[in-house]
Design an enzyme around this catalytic site. Structure first.
Site, PDB file in Angstrom:
ATOM      1  N   LEU A 186       0.929  -1.218   0.029  1.00  0.00           N
ATOM      2  CA  LEU A 186       0.141   0.007  -0.079  1.00  0.00           C
ATOM      3  C   LEU A 186       0.754   1.038   0.189  1.00  0.00           C
ATOM      4  O   LEU A 186       2.181   0.966   0.309  1.00  0.00           O
ATOM      5  CB  LEU A 186      -0.912  -0.104   1.114  1.00  0.00           C
ATOM      6  CG  LEU A 186      -1.927  -1.070   1.311  1.00  0.00           C
ATOM      7  CD1 LEU A 186      -2.679  -1.290   2.543  1.00  0.00           C
ATOM      8  CD2 LEU A 186      -2.851  -1.035   0.263  1.00  0.00           C
ATOM      9  N   ALA A 187       0.220   2.449  -0.287  1.00  0.00           N
ATOM     10  CA  ALA A 187       0.922   3.550  -0.497  1.00  0.00           C
ATOM     11  C   ALA A 187       1.688   3.808   0.818  1.00  0.00           C
ATOM     12  O   ALA A 187       3.068   4.093   0.842  1.00  0.00           O
ATOM     13  CB  ALA A 187       0.244   4.730  -0.513  1.00  0.00           C
ATOM     14  N   GLU A 188       1.205   3.501   2.065  1.00  0.00           N
ATOM     15  CA  GLU A 188       1.874   3.747   3.464  1.00  0.00           C
ATOM     16  C   GLU A 188       1.419   2.828   4.357  1.00  0.00           C
ATOM     17  O   GLU A 188       0.042   2.201   4.348  1.00  0.00           O
ATOM     18  CB  GLU A 188       1.709   4.984   3.826  1.00  0.00           C
ATOM     19  CG  GLU A 188       2.753   5.906   3.898  1.00  0.00           C
ATOM     20  CD  GLU A 188       2.691   7.008   2.449  1.00  0.00           C
ATOM     21  OE1 GLU A 188       3.704   7.400   2.030  1.00  0.00           O
ATOM     22  OE2 GLU A 188       1.677   6.726   1.978  1.00  0.00           O
ATOM     23  N   THR A 189       2.288   2.223   5.317  1.00  0.00           N
ATOM     24  CA  THR A 189       1.968   1.369   6.452  1.00  0.00           C
ATOM     25  C   THR A 189       2.299   2.353   7.557  1.00  0.00           C
ATOM     26  O   THR A 189       3.321   2.734   7.922  1.00  0.00           O
ATOM     27  CB  THR A 189       2.382   0.059   6.469  1.00  0.00           C
ATOM     28  OG1 THR A 189       2.165  -0.745   5.437  1.00  0.00           O
ATOM     29  CG2 THR A 189       2.317  -0.754   7.697  1.00  0.00           C
ATOM     30  N   HIS A 233      -2.645  10.343   5.591  1.00  0.00           N
ATOM     31  CA  HIS A 233      -3.746   9.833   5.415  1.00  0.00           C
ATOM     32  C   HIS A 233      -3.555   8.150   6.520  1.00  0.00           C
ATOM     33  O   HIS A 233      -4.479   7.838   6.990  1.00  0.00           O
ATOM     34  CB  HIS A 233      -3.993   9.075   4.030  1.00  0.00           C
ATOM     35  CG  HIS A 233      -3.281   8.125   3.772  1.00  0.00           C
ATOM     36  ND1 HIS A 233      -1.931   8.134   2.987  1.00  0.00           N
ATOM     37  CD2 HIS A 233      -3.514   6.744   3.581  1.00  0.00           C
ATOM     38  CE1 HIS A 233      -1.523   6.990   2.813  1.00  0.00           C
ATOM     39  NE2 HIS A 233      -2.216   6.226   2.960  1.00  0.00           N
TER      40      HIS A 233
END
Length: 262
Positions: free
Chosen positions: A44-47, A73
């Site tokens: 994902l874009a960020e964890t 986010h």
């Protein structure tokens, strides 16, 4: 070793909208290599990872390839997890980032509001390197702490932009924000960060620490509405407070489960 994991859609009031983030509560910090591998596996874009540190939570964010200084986010998603799924008491969550300092998230009904430091940015030349990133020519260019920001004529132009990802990946920054005045909201944006493993981010809270002070001056107002024009779309409310920015949005739970690490 088993770890909890949640996946939250942030800056949206419906599943499959906004920006998905993984959130992993930890009892203590794990090795950085393992954190990066988990983020890469999540893809994902960020964890976001957080550890309870008495009255606040230390938080860090990883893309599939690197640790980043700030992520809006995924912080919103982490606050949603704490407030609705992990029994945090009260309506305010205090985070601390080793890279970005104090970050607060407050809940009012189903709206979550981030309080982040405003970016400090300045005008830069429309260099050949920047002009190669898109076929359309921007009206102006700026550079903040981590990102470039290119301002275009109108919403339709921003929506239709086709990024030259190879050129963007060669810039000396996290990524490129593109923006214009909106038709139905105060401003619109998109965000591209191939050098961080994210070709186009669905909704970028941290980019609004640059966008909000810029458009507050341009439009002469302190409270603004915003939309990120990715395929998933994202809706935000923003407010400038001196050297801080409030960024508000909603979030939805998509998934919860466990990670199994030998």
């Amino acid at each position: 070793m088993n770890l909890k994991i949640y996946q939250i859609d942030a800056f949206t009031d419906e599943i499959f909208g906004g920006n998905p983030a993984a959130v992993c509560p930890l009892n203590e910090w794990l090795d950085d290599t393992l954190l990066q591998k988990i983020a890469m596996e999540n893809n994902l874009a960020e964890t976001a990872f957080y550890v309870n540190n008495r009255d606040e939570y230390e938080i860090r964010w990883f893309t599939p390839t690197v640790e980043v200084d700030l992520c809006g986010h995924a912080t919103l998603a982490a606050a949603y997890v704490l407030l609705t799924l992990e029994n945090h008491e009260g309506d305010t969550v205090l985070f601390h980032s080793p890279r970005s300092g104090a970050l607060t998230v407050a809940r009012s009904g189903d709206l979550l509001t981030l309080n982040f430091p405003a970016d400090v940015f300045g005008t830069v030349d429309l260099s050949a390197e920047l002009l190669r990133c898109f076929e359309e020519r921007p009206q102006a260019a700026y550079k903040g702490k981590t990102d470039y920001m290119l301002v275009f004529e109108n919403e339709a132009e921003v929506k239709g932009l086709v990024p030259a990802l190879e050129s963007i990946s060669q810039l000396d920054g996290r990524g490129v924000i593109v923006t214009a005045k909106g038709n139905e909201v105060d401003f619109v944006s998109r965000f591209f960060a191939p050098q961080s493993g994210i070709d186009e981010d669905p909704v970028t809270g941290s980019a609004h620490t640059t966008l909000t002070p810029y458009w507050a001056v341009e439009l002469g107002k302190d409270e603004l509405t915003a939309k990120q024009l990715s395929s998933r779309k994202g809706d935000l409310k923003c407010r400038i407070l001196g050297n801080r920015v409030e960024i508000s949005g909603k979030a939805k739970l998509y998934m919860k489960g466990e990670i199994y690490v030998d």
